[in-house]
Design a protein around this motif. Structure first.
Motif, PDB file in Angstrom:
ATOM      1  N   LEU A  26       0.817  -1.209   0.000  1.00  0.00           N
ATOM      2  CA  LEU A  26       0.000   0.000   0.000  1.00  0.00           C
ATOM      3  C   LEU A  26       0.853   1.261   0.000  1.00  0.00           C
ATOM      4  O   LEU A  26       0.524   2.228  -0.681  1.00  0.00           O
ATOM      5  CB  LEU A  26      -0.929   0.017   1.219  1.00  0.00           C
ATOM      6  N   VAL A  66      -6.026  -1.239   6.342  1.00  0.00           N
ATOM      7  CA  VAL A  66      -6.379  -0.468   5.148  1.00  0.00           C
ATOM      8  C   VAL A  66      -6.983   0.872   5.546  1.00  0.00           C
ATOM      9  O   VAL A  66      -6.648   1.914   4.970  1.00  0.00           O
ATOM     10  CB  VAL A  66      -7.335  -1.271   4.243  1.00  0.00           C
ATOM     11  N   ALA A 115      -5.754   0.869  -2.610  1.00  0.00           N
ATOM     12  CA  ALA A 115      -6.202  -0.152  -1.667  1.00  0.00           C
ATOM     13  C   ALA A 115      -7.019  -1.230  -2.377  1.00  0.00           C
ATOM     14  O   ALA A 115      -6.833  -2.425  -2.128  1.00  0.00           O
ATOM     15  CB  ALA A 115      -7.022   0.488  -0.543  1.00  0.00           C
TER      16      ALA A 115
END
Length: 168
Positions: A26, A66, A115
């Motif tokens: 990420l 996330v 994401a």
């Protein structure tokens, strides 16, 4: 409570590596990935010792990771500047240049698009799993995936050999 702390320690040791891999994909930044995992494990620990303990702690941790990443991207201070140069990273993949190019292209996408792509394609999550982790509907994940892949192709440019219609 001591048993809960031992259970959490075992949980953190078992899934910490997977959380770090996801965080690194990420962020593209080793140290920031470590910070995100640490913050995520802190959030998981807060609910671990309460009666609200999640039924699926790994899914809870991934979702927390996330969301922590997206929040971090929103709060990013003006003192941070993206760089055009990706530092050389050790790799075991046969095509390191492609991997670095893809990571650089991912870094240019907004946080939610990144994401969605990381969860769907690098983490190999289903549309439904991705939707649950991001708090979106399955349709929103599909459309965001489609648009994010299109943006990724634009960032990679016409020289991308995987782009349909490209001539060698």
């Amino acid at each position: 409570m001591a048993g809960d702390e031992e259970g959490f320690t075992d949980f953190a040791a078992a899934c910490g590596g997977r959380l770090f891999r996801t965080a690194w994909l990420l962020t593209g930044d080793w140290h920031l990935a470590e910070d995100l995992v640490q913050e995520t494990l802190g959030k998981v620990y807060r609910v671990w010792t309460t009666r609200r303990r999640p039924d699926d702690p790994i899914a809870y941790a991934r979702t927390a990771l996330v969301r922590t990443f997206i929040t971090h991207r929103r709060r990013r201070g003006s003192g941070e500047r993206p760089t055009d140069v990706v530092p050389e990273l050790p790799g075991r993949e046969p095509d390191v240049a492609l991997r670095v190019t893809l990571l650089d292209a991912l870094a240019r996408l907004d946080a939610k698009d990144r994401a969605v792509l990381v969860l769907r394609y690098w983490e190999d999550r289903s549309v439904e799993q991705t939707a649950a982790e991001l708090g979106l509907s399955a349709g929103a994940v599909r459309s965001r995936c489609f648009r994010a892949l299109d943006r990724l192709r634009d960032v990679l440019g016409a020289d991308d050999p995987t782009r349909s219609g490209a001539t060698p």
